[in-house]
Design an enzyme around this catalytic site. Structure first.
Site, PDB file in Angstrom:
ATOM      1  N   LYS A 166       0.825  -1.207   0.000  1.00  0.00           N
ATOM      2  CA  LYS A 166       0.000   0.000   0.000  1.00  0.00           C
ATOM      3  C   LYS A 166       0.862   1.262   0.000  1.00  0.00           C
ATOM      4  CE  LYS A 166      -3.977  -1.874   2.541  1.00  0.00           C
ATOM      5  NZ  LYS A 166      -5.019  -2.087   1.533  1.00  0.00           N
ATOM      6  N   GLU A 217      -3.777   7.350   7.731  1.00  0.00           N
ATOM      7  CA  GLU A 217      -4.561   8.194   6.826  1.00  0.00           C
ATOM      8  C   GLU A 217      -5.611   8.936   7.609  1.00  0.00           C
ATOM      9  OE1 GLU A 217      -6.648   5.631   4.139  1.00  0.00           O
ATOM     10  OE2 GLU A 217      -4.885   5.297   2.895  1.00  0.00           O
ATOM     11  N   ARG A 259      -6.508  -7.291 -11.605  1.00  0.00           N
ATOM     12  CA  ARG A 259      -7.187  -8.509 -12.087  1.00  0.00           C
ATOM     13  C   ARG A 259      -8.614  -8.141 -12.454  1.00  0.00           C
ATOM     14  NH1 ARG A 259     -10.393  -8.574  -7.629  1.00  0.00           N
ATOM     15  NH2 ARG A 259      -9.323  -8.118  -5.677  1.00  0.00           N
TER      16      ARG A 259
HETATM   17  P1  ADP Z   1      -8.037  -3.724   2.292  1.00  0.00           P
HETATM   18  O1  ADP Z   1      -6.922  -3.789   1.279  1.00  0.00           O
HETATM   19  O2  ADP Z   1      -7.663  -4.343   3.598  1.00  0.00           O
HETATM   20  O3  ADP Z   1      -9.353  -4.207   1.765  1.00  0.00           O
HETATM   21  P2  ADP Z   1      -8.590  -0.936   1.730  1.00  0.00           P
HETATM   22  O4  ADP Z   1      -7.528   0.073   1.861  1.00  0.00           O
HETATM   23  O5  ADP Z   1      -8.956  -1.386   0.358  1.00  0.00           O
HETATM   24  O6  ADP Z   1      -8.209  -2.187   2.654  1.00  0.00           O
HETATM   25  O7  ADP Z   1      -9.894  -0.420   2.444  1.00  0.00           O
HETATM   26  C1  ADP Z   1     -11.034  -1.245   2.605  1.00  0.00           C
HETATM   27  C2  ADP Z   1     -12.252  -0.433   2.982  1.00  0.00           C
HETATM   28  O8  ADP Z   1     -12.012   0.321   4.189  1.00  0.00           O
HETATM   29  C3  ADP Z   1     -12.688   0.625   1.963  1.00  0.00           C
HETATM   30  O9  ADP Z   1     -13.520   0.104   0.955  1.00  0.00           O
HETATM   31  C4  ADP Z   1     -13.407   1.629   2.833  1.00  0.00           C
HETATM   32  O10 ADP Z   1     -14.719   1.169   3.112  1.00  0.00           O
HETATM   33  C5  ADP Z   1     -12.622   1.592   4.145  1.00  0.00           C
HETATM   34  N1  ADP Z   1     -11.558   2.638   4.185  1.00  0.00           N
HETATM   35  C6  ADP Z   1     -10.286   2.531   3.746  1.00  0.00           C
HETATM   36  N2  ADP Z   1      -9.595   3.674   3.939  1.00  0.00           N
HETATM   37  C7  ADP Z   1     -10.424   4.540   4.534  1.00  0.00           C
HETATM   38  C8  ADP Z   1     -10.312   5.903   5.013  1.00  0.00           C
HETATM   39  N3  ADP Z   1      -9.178   6.597   4.924  1.00  0.00           N
HETATM   40  N4  ADP Z   1     -11.398   6.458   5.566  1.00  0.00           N
HETATM   41  C9  ADP Z   1     -12.559   5.775   5.680  1.00  0.00           C
HETATM   42  N5  ADP Z   1     -12.736   4.510   5.277  1.00  0.00           N
HETATM   43  C10 ADP Z   1     -11.690   3.886   4.700  1.00  0.00           C
END
Ligand code: ADP
Length: 670
Positions: A116, A200, A292
């Site tokens: 990430k 974040e 993908r």
């Molecule tokens: P993972 O790779 O573990 O699935 P992600 O970074 O894709 O994690 O985030 C998964 C979910 O978490 C997102 O779809 C969103 O719902 C929530 N999320 C991620 N980052 C944030 C953020 N900065 N603020 C609020 N919700 C977030």
């Protein structure tokens, strides 16, 4: 173009890829584990190779076995589907070494998106907007905490190696930081063996909006618009839609162009998805790129009229993209619901079992079902318990949503617990219909979706009772049509009774509570209407059943519901949600002909708890005669009319089979 490809996957996505390959005249090779020996994808493929034991790590995750299967069958390319080896850079490298085309992006693109924080660095350099935060190398708590303090709380800590929501922690204030930091690190270490963290700004009401991109090896790149996947449980998508609601053309273009920039920044080729968080003020931030085909790709296919698997195969074979950006248009609206074997009322616990009965809604230009299972198949403990993806299309969001509700109400599965009722309640809930949606949707609307609050049954109990009497009348009519004497008064269904009101006693149970209901059938011209009394309230009902739909008028209020009946379980799919009832007593007003001597039968398997009368007793209509217990609920057997108990066949404590005769009974007028 390839003449033969191998699909390194199983279930619905393997079947999905095979369909397109077949359409393009490409031969397919399936791979399978022990558990999948008789599965649909194996049946559909032209050839199939057994690659090992049932657990994925003994079969679908074994790169060597998959490559060996491709070599043995002469497959020139491998489609990895999603999950399993689809984002595994080593596998991708091994394919290249063997001269097999990996149908996906280059190794470097997979690796670039694997972390990430590395991904964020690349996107930052490419001017793609990021959620404000810190993703640097200095991992000391003081540095990361300072970044959090500076941007203000709440913040979100994420493991840079994370996925599936693991290693993620919200921190709401400065004094919670240390504890959250330690917990997130522990979880990251145990899940990914790597506890590197980033922090974040935590957005409190964001939407998850992702852009489908496609790039070829000739410098062309397009975006196929967006999908809104905000409705999630435990960070897993539940219902997706395309296009996203209330998107301006300007925002759509801005996000699309950002997504293309993200893809180009890593030299992307093939199908990819760039996930963004969209804030209420219209700002959007890069979250991650999935290198993908996504589970939810069909909604994009339905609004663009394109076959994304075909695009993947063409790009992998070195062709140019089938369409340029200005040739792509959005047509209508599509939804996808993921039908899972799981128990939403038990924290979405995965369910297993045999799909004893499986009847999906009829497919059409509006309804598509992507599945990898058939009736009789097993949902095993080894793989993801997704049964199917139900995808619907119509010209706008409102109509497409109605299609979804209808299709869900027609989806019949028995043998395993599913999330269909949960999806139905979700899709018909007012906030979903009104697109009042962000990533907290399910949490916020729990009471509506899970029906935690007692459902108001004032209209639905009479509807269910009406359904029962109408369907019995239909059965009687069918029998009458088959007898030699269709004019016999015993076969009439229009409330004909000699010196007696035609009264049915029905007991329906809902959420463990029994409701005794009295239905009085009245003649009106050549038809009937019904006075239905529940809890002392009488309503005037009329209705008819067509196919599975009950059209009812209750005290002049007309509505309709799709009904699913499985033995004595009745589900009513109404616009207010789904209502499940158990019919706990055989209807004593039944005149279908199988109960002429007035015997009373057990409504289901159970135990006799209490016999309240003895042979020779004269009893009054509706008087309780016996109490049975089944599935932790009591069921009272009542006298169908005034009469005499001739014999009793069971004692207290006896086990009783459903349908067994309990009492011999002679009605007073017989
Ligand atoms: P993972 O790779 O573990 O699935 P992600 O970074 O894709 O994690 O985030 C998964 C979910 O978490 C997102 O779809 C969103 O719902 C929530 N999320 C991620 N980052 C944030 C953020 N900065 N603020 C609020 N919700 C977030």
């Amino acid at each position: 173009m390839f003449t033969k490809i191998l699909i390194a996957n199983r279930g619905e996505i393997a079947c999905r890829v095979i369909k397109t390959a077949r359409k393009m005249g490409i031969l397919t090779v399936a791979v399978y584990s022990d558990a999948d020996a008789d599965s649909l994808h194996v049946n559909m493929a032209d050839e199939a190779i057994h690659i090992g034991g049932s657990p994925s790590r003994e079969s679908y995750l074994l790169s060597e076995k998959v490559i060996e299967a491709a070599k043995r069958t002469g497959a020139q390319a491998i489609h990895p589907g999603y999950g399993f080896l689809s984002e595994n850079a080593d596998f991708c490298r091994m394919c290249a070494a063997e001269g097999i085309t990996f149908i996906g992006p280059p190794v470097a693109a997979i690796e670039a998106m694997g972390s990430k924080s590395a991904a964020k660095n690349i996107m930052e350099a490419a001017n793609v907007p990021l959620v404000p935060g810190y993703h640097g190398d200095d991992q000391s708590e003081a540095v990361i905490k300072k970044a959090a303090d500076d941007m203000g709380y709440p913040v979100l800590l994420k493991a840079t190696a994370g996925g599936g929501g693991k290693g993620m922690r919200q921190v709401w204030s400065e004094d919670e930081f240390s504890e959250g930091f330690a917990a997130a690190k522990r979880e990251a270490k145990s899940s990914f063996g790597d506890d590197t963290m980033l922090v974040e700004k935590y957005l409190t009401q964001p939407r998850h909006v992702e852009i489908q991109v496609f790039c070829d090896n000739h410098q062309n790149a397009v975006y196929l618009f967006e999908r809104d996947c905000s409705v999630q449980r435990r960070h897993q998508k539940v219902i997706e839609e395309a296009p996203a609601f209330s998107m301006s053309e300007e925002l759509r273009a801005k996000m699309g162009e950002s997504a293309i920039k993200s893809a180009q920044a890593i030299g992307y080729q093939g199908a990819g998805t760039v996930e963004f968080l969209l804030d209420i003020d219209g700002s959007f931030y890069f979250m991650e790129m999935n290198t993908r085909l996504q589970v939810e790709h069909p909604v994009t296919e339905l609004i663009t009229g394109q076959d994304l698997v075909e695009w993947q195969l063409r790009v992998a074979a070195g062709e140019v993209l089938p369409k340029a950006q200005d040739e792509l248009k959005i047509n209508g609206h599509a939804f996808e619901a993921r039908i899972y074997a799981e128990d939403p009322n038990n924290d979405f616990l995965p369910a297993t079992g045999t799909l004893d009965f499986l009847q999906p809604p009829v497919e059409s230009e509006f309804v598509r079902v992507d599945t990898g299972v058939r009736q009789g198949d097993e949902v095993s403990v080894f793989y993801d318990p997704m049964i199917a993806k139900l995808i619907v299309w119509d010209e706008n969001r409102e109509k497409a949503l109605q299609r979804m509700a209808k299709a869900l109400s027609e989806y019949r599965i028995s043998g395993v617990t599913t999330n269909i009722d949960f999806l139905y309640n979700l899709a018909t809930s007012a906030p979903f219909v009104n697109a009042d949606i962000d990533t907290g949707f399910i949490e916020k609307n729990q009471a509506l979706i899970f029906h935690e609050n007692e459902q108001a049954l004032a209209g639905e109990l009479p509807m269910a009772a009406l359904y029962l009497v109408l369907s019995q009348a239909q059965k009687a009519q069918t029998i009458a049509a088959k007898t030699n004497d269709p004019f016999s008064p015993w076969n009439m269904t229009n409330a004909w009774r000699l010196n007696e009101a035609n009264i049915h006693h029905i007991t329906l149970a809902h959420n463990g509570t029994e409701y005794p209901i009295v239905v009085e059938q009245k003649r009106q011209g050549s038809g009937s209407y019904y006075l239905i009394t529940v809890d002392g309230q009488t309503v005037d009902c009329q209705g008819r059943i067509e196919n599975d739909t009950l059209y009812a008028s209750i005290d002049g209020y007309r509505s309709h519901a799709t009904i699913a009946q499985n033995n004595n379980q009745i589900s009513l799919y109404h616009q207010k949600g789904v209502f499940n009832f158990t019919h706990v007593l055989p209807d004593c007003g039944d005149n279908t002909g199988d109960d002429k001597h007035g015997g009373l039968v057990a409504p289901m398997n159970g135990t006799m708890v209490s016999v309240l009368v003895k042979a020779g007793d004269s009893v009054k209509a509706d008087q309780p005669l016996m109490i049975m217990e089944a599935m932790k609920m009591e069921h009272t057997i009542r006298a169908p009319s005034n009469g005499v108990v001739d014999a009793i066949y069971y004692n207290n404590g006896d086990m009783v089979d459903g349908g067994a005769e309990l009492i011999a009974f002679t009605p007073e007028d017989a």
